[in-house]
Design a protein around this motif. Sequence first.
Motif, PDB file in Angstrom:
ATOM      1  N   SER A   1      21.740  -1.458  20.727  1.00  9.54           N
ATOM      2  CA  SER A   1      22.589  -1.758  19.577  1.00  9.54           C
ATOM      3  C   SER A   1      22.268  -3.144  19.050  1.00  9.54           C
ATOM      4  O   SER A   1      21.943  -4.039  19.819  1.00  9.54           O
ATOM      5  CB  SER A   1      24.079  -1.719  19.971  1.00  9.54           C
ATOM      6  OG  SER A   1      24.419  -0.494  20.559  1.00  9.54           O
ATOM      7  N   ARG A   2      22.357  -3.334  17.754  1.00 12.34           N
ATOM      8  CA  ARG A   2      22.213  -4.681  17.194  1.00 12.34           C
ATOM      9  C   ARG A   2      23.559  -5.406  17.186  1.00 12.34           C
ATOM     10  O   ARG A   2      23.621  -6.607  17.388  1.00 12.34           O
ATOM     11  CB  ARG A   2      21.657  -4.615  15.772  1.00 12.34           C
ATOM     12  CG  ARG A   2      20.236  -4.101  15.673  1.00 12.34           C
ATOM     13  CD  ARG A   2      19.252  -4.993  16.443  1.00 12.34           C
ATOM     14  NE  ARG A   2      19.284  -6.378  16.036  1.00 12.34           N
ATOM     15  CZ  ARG A   2      18.569  -6.878  15.045  1.00 12.34           C
ATOM     16  NH1 ARG A   2      17.768  -6.104  14.343  1.00 12.34           N
ATOM     17  NH2 ARG A   2      18.655  -8.167  14.760  1.00 12.34           N
ATOM     18  N   TYR A   3      24.613  -4.646  16.933  1.00 13.42           N
ATOM     19  CA  TYR A   3      25.957  -5.214  16.897  1.00 13.42           C
ATOM     20  C   TYR A   3      26.897  -4.296  17.677  1.00 13.42           C
ATOM     21  O   TYR A   3      26.780  -3.075  17.604  1.00 13.42           O
ATOM     22  CB  TYR A   3      26.469  -5.348  15.463  1.00 13.42           C
ATOM     23  CG  TYR A   3      25.606  -6.228  14.590  1.00 13.42           C
ATOM     24  CD1 TYR A   3      24.600  -5.676  13.810  1.00 13.42           C
ATOM     25  CD2 TYR A   3      25.794  -7.608  14.573  1.00 13.42           C
ATOM     26  CE1 TYR A   3      23.793  -6.485  13.024  1.00 13.42           C
ATOM     27  CE2 TYR A   3      24.989  -8.417  13.785  1.00 13.42           C
ATOM     28  CZ  TYR A   3      23.991  -7.848  13.017  1.00 13.42           C
ATOM     29  OH  TYR A   3      23.188  -8.651  12.242  1.00 13.42           O
ATOM     30  N   LEU A   4      27.819  -4.926  18.406  1.00 16.51           N
ATOM     31  CA  LEU A   4      28.757  -4.166  19.215  1.00 16.51           C
ATOM     32  C   LEU A   4      30.086  -4.909  19.222  1.00 16.51           C
ATOM     33  O   LEU A   4      30.104  -6.134  19.398  1.00 16.51           O
ATOM     34  CB  LEU A   4      28.204  -4.064  20.636  1.00 16.51           C
ATOM     35  CG  LEU A   4      28.503  -2.866  21.519  1.00 16.51           C
ATOM     36  CD1 LEU A   4      28.185  -1.556  20.807  1.00 16.51           C
ATOM     37  CD2 LEU A   4      27.701  -2.972  22.809  1.00 16.51           C
ATOM     38  N   VAL A   5      31.165  -4.163  19.026  1.00 18.44           N
ATOM     39  CA  VAL A   5      32.504  -4.760  19.118  1.00 18.44           C
ATOM     40  C   VAL A   5      33.284  -3.998  20.168  1.00 18.44           C
ATOM     41  O   VAL A   5      33.402  -2.762  20.083  1.00 18.44           O
ATOM     42  CB  VAL A   5      33.231  -4.711  17.759  1.00 18.44           C
ATOM     43  CG1 VAL A   5      34.622  -5.333  17.898  1.00 18.44           C
ATOM     44  CG2 VAL A   5      32.438  -5.431  16.685  1.00 18.44           C
ATOM     45  N   LYS A   6      33.789  -4.705  21.153  1.00 14.97           N
ATOM     46  CA  LYS A   6      34.520  -4.085  22.255  1.00 14.97           C
ATOM     47  C   LYS A   6      35.838  -4.825  22.469  1.00 14.97           C
ATOM     48  O   LYS A   6      35.995  -5.979  22.066  1.00 14.97           O
ATOM     49  CB  LYS A   6      33.691  -4.119  23.538  1.00 14.97           C
ATOM     50  CG  LYS A   6      32.421  -3.290  23.468  1.00 14.97           C
ATOM     51  CD  LYS A   6      32.731  -1.811  23.416  1.00 14.97           C
ATOM     52  CE  LYS A   6      31.463  -0.983  23.387  1.00 14.97           C
ATOM     53  NZ  LYS A   6      31.771   0.473  23.295  1.00 14.97           N
TER      54      LYS A   6
ATOM     55  N   SER B   1      28.827 -13.008  22.678  1.00 13.48           N
ATOM     56  CA  SER B   1      27.567 -13.740  22.666  1.00 13.48           C
ATOM     57  C   SER B   1      26.461 -12.852  22.108  1.00 13.48           C
ATOM     58  O   SER B   1      26.658 -11.675  21.835  1.00 13.48           O
ATOM     59  CB  SER B   1      27.193 -14.166  24.097  1.00 13.48           C
ATOM     60  OG  SER B   1      26.039 -14.998  24.118  1.00 13.48           O
ATOM     61  N   MET B   2      25.272 -13.459  21.969  1.00 14.84           N
ATOM     62  CA  MET B   2      24.059 -12.709  21.678  1.00 14.84           C
ATOM     63  C   MET B   2      23.354 -12.436  22.997  1.00 14.84           C
ATOM     64  O   MET B   2      23.133 -13.360  23.782  1.00 14.84           O
ATOM     65  CB  MET B   2      23.142 -13.509  20.760  1.00 14.84           C
ATOM     66  CG  MET B   2      21.761 -12.897  20.587  1.00 14.84           C
ATOM     67  SD  MET B   2      21.806 -11.385  19.625  1.00 14.84           S
ATOM     68  CE  MET B   2      21.777 -12.075  17.984  1.00 14.84           C
TER      69      MET B   2
END
Lengths: 114, 113
Positions: A8-13, A87-88
């Motif tokens: 994934s490039r972006y993830l929101v959890k 974070s990245m």
Amino acid sequence: DVKVTQSSRYLVKRTGEKVFLECVQDMDHENMFWYRQDPGLGLRLIYFSYDVKMKEKGDIPEGYSVSREKKERFSLILESASTNQTSMYLCASSSEARRGPEQYFGPGTRLTVT
Amino acid sequence: QQQVKQSPQSLIVQKGGISIINCAYENTAFDYFPWYQQFPGKGPALLIAIRPDVSEKKEGRFTISFNKSAKQFSLHIMDSQPGDSATYFCAARGRAGSYQLTFGKGTKLSVIP
């Protein structure tokens, strides 16, 4: 060309969720790495693996675990995500035998934990 | 404990000028010193690397200078271009057979026209 891909490039959890970050490399490299990158702190090594099922802690392993069941795939697991793990995350691979110590990086996954 | 100290944190250079980024280390067992370049939204990519038996390495406009006695190495970008604007990381490897790289904290370079 070496290619390292991240799932994934972006993830929101949400806080407390279990999070899996996947990394795949296509060059038969023995070594794989997980880093986190934060502004002003550079790249910090979380875990690395030098062979299937082998792993070693890096500088900041707390709160993370890893899995390497196949040579091409290295997973980073956040057992219970916390906001300070926003974070990245960068995956890398290398092969001392084939190409020397150069590490090849994936594009990164920007994880936000709310 | 940071083992590779990088400076400056940010750098603004006029187009055509020379960009200089410095790194210092303490561990004399380090045997490989790469520089990585990272553009926004991308992972770092190897730019140039040097081993301690060489004092200088040049690839195009990019040069690494290495001072073993001072335990310092630096990246020089000649004729800097706006396309060089990126974050640069120095790194060091502990010893042959060690797979880990220790990274500096990075330098954000902006080359202005």
